[in-house]
Write an enzyme that holds these catalytic residues in place. Sequence first.
Site, PDB file in Angstrom:
ATOM      1  CG  ASP A  91      59.579  46.944  32.965  1.00 54.24           C
ATOM      2  OD1 ASP A  91      58.839  47.908  33.205  1.00 54.24           O
ATOM      3  OD2 ASP A  91      59.202  45.761  33.132  1.00 54.24           O
ATOM      4  CB  SER A  92      59.134  48.021  37.304  1.00 52.60           C
ATOM      5  OG  SER A  92      58.178  47.339  36.513  1.00 52.60           O
ATOM      6  CB  CYS A 100      58.657  50.872  32.757  1.00 60.43           C
ATOM      7  SG  CYS A 100      57.627  50.901  34.238  1.00 60.43           S
ATOM      8  CG  ASN A 101      53.144  51.765  29.449  1.00 54.06           C
ATOM      9  OD1 ASN A 101      52.668  52.483  28.585  1.00 54.06           O
ATOM     10  ND2 ASN A 101      53.579  50.553  29.178  1.00 54.06           N
ATOM     11  CB  THR A 102      54.735  52.713  35.993  1.00 54.29           C
ATOM     12  OG1 THR A 102      53.763  51.693  35.739  1.00 54.29           O
ATOM     13  CG2 THR A 102      54.442  53.384  37.304  1.00 54.29           C
ATOM     14  CB  CYS A 106      51.004  47.775  31.605  1.00 59.37           C
ATOM     15  SG  CYS A 106      52.043  46.762  32.682  1.00 59.37           S
ATOM     16  CB  THR A 107      56.196  47.004  29.073  1.00 58.55           C
ATOM     17  OG1 THR A 107      56.598  47.121  30.440  1.00 58.55           O
ATOM     18  CG2 THR A 107      56.400  48.319  28.373  1.00 58.55           C
ATOM     19  CG  HIS A 108      54.105  43.069  33.177  1.00 60.04           C
ATOM     20  ND1 HIS A 108      54.973  44.075  33.480  1.00 60.04           N
ATOM     21  CD2 HIS A 108      54.440  42.036  33.996  1.00 60.04           C
ATOM     22  CE1 HIS A 108      55.779  43.689  34.457  1.00 60.04           C
ATOM     23  NE2 HIS A 108      55.478  42.448  34.782  1.00 60.04           N
ATOM     24  CD  GLU A 111      56.108  40.284  37.520  1.00 62.32           C
ATOM     25  OE1 GLU A 111      56.685  39.896  38.521  1.00 62.32           O
ATOM     26  OE2 GLU A 111      56.561  41.144  36.741  1.00 62.32           O
ATOM     27  CE1 TYR A 160      60.696  50.002  39.981  1.00 61.73           C
ATOM     28  CE2 TYR A 160      60.697  51.553  38.151  1.00 61.73           C
ATOM     29  CZ  TYR A 160      61.387  50.745  39.034  1.00 61.73           C
ATOM     30  OH  TYR A 160      62.748  50.692  38.960  1.00 61.73           O
ATOM     31  N   GLY A 161      54.002  50.077  39.927  1.00 58.78           N
ATOM     32  CA  GLY A 161      52.645  50.552  39.629  1.00 58.78           C
ATOM     33  C   GLY A 161      51.886  51.180  40.778  1.00 58.78           C
TER      34      GLY A 161
HETATM   35  N1  DGL Z   1      55.899  47.109  33.287  1.00 61.62           N
HETATM   36  C1  DGL Z   1      55.329  48.160  34.089  1.00 61.62           C
HETATM   37  C2  DGL Z   1      54.616  49.180  33.184  1.00 61.62           C
HETATM   38  O1  DGL Z   1      54.757  49.144  31.968  1.00 61.62           O
HETATM   39  C3  DGL Z   1      54.321  47.687  35.107  1.00 61.62           C
HETATM   40  C4  DGL Z   1      54.786  46.795  36.208  1.00 61.62           C
HETATM   41  C5  DGL Z   1      54.907  47.470  37.547  1.00 61.62           C
HETATM   42  O2  DGL Z   1      53.900  47.783  38.193  1.00 61.62           O
HETATM   43  O3  DGL Z   1      56.042  47.675  37.942  1.00 61.62           O
HETATM   44  O4  DGL Z   1      53.921  50.036  33.687  1.00 61.62           O
END
Ligand code: DGL
Length: 295
Positions: free
Chosen positions: A33-34, A96-98, A207-209, A175, A65-66
């Site tokens: 993930d990011s 990571c979805n992004t 988003c995995t967060h 975060e 990464y978003g």
């Molecule tokens: N965890 C990332 C996702 O699932 C988002 C966090 C980021 O912006 O890097 O998209």
Amino acid sequence: MSASVLTSVRNPVSPDTARAQHHARLRPIGVFDSGIGGLTVVSALHRLLPSENIFYLGDTARVPYGGKSAATIERYSLEISGLLLAEGAKAIVVACNTASALALGRLQETLRVPVVGVIAPGARAAIEATRNGRVGVIGTKATIASGAYERALRQLAPDLQITAQACPLLVPLIEEGLLEDALTEQHVARYLEPMLGAGIDTLILGCTHYPLLKTALARRAGPAVHLVDSAHNCALAVQRLLAESALAAPDENSGLLRVALTDASDSFLRVAERALGLDVGDVELRSVQGVHSAV
Ligand code: DGL
């Protein structure tokens, strides 16, 4: 006697082959993930597949990464995958979805191991959950702008009514550990308003967060809205893939988790560890910049 039993009686597996197969099954699942958010996927994997060894890489030096371009996210994803392959990964999970939205195709074309993302499993679960055909998706700017969820959803159900919303402030709030905070409540209310107005009955946490904010999101969305957590559905997809490719770890193995970050761990790691009930242990510091994807 069945045909497969006859085949194995005529062609018994040599001890060397059996040893190689056993060794292959014990190789770790590489997850990235990011940052720390992908630990929600690790937690789901660990619950569903406790025999699996997992190597997690959180690119905390380059998070988020978003808001980055597709070319940059693709390059980062290839570099990280190179490191995971060097660690012997038998499969790679893009937690990571992004990165799933912008780099999954390239990784699947390029890498020599199976690669699973979080978007297709989340879309499938949303289709199964919706009753009124109105689905909402929340994610980072890059994920929402890519249209990846819309494409995945429409491929399965062309008539779906989809409302998508980028929520760029949620990752920083998570975060900061503000999981239960008035400021977070305010932003959640603002981001969910258009989709609640559109009458959604299913909301994809793209988003995995976001599973870390499930309580606040569920409170705002209300009991009539089903929340689809990409982490659990991704773990189910990995379980299927490992079974199909005969790569599942033996049941008697007790799965080890190794966590590596590209920058020194910060307080958010401990927030996530507590919220997820994960024992992360000692964290390794690794560099991925300039690593070539071992293709
Ligand atoms: N965890 C990332 C996702 O699932 C988002 C966090 C980021 O912006 O890097 O998209």
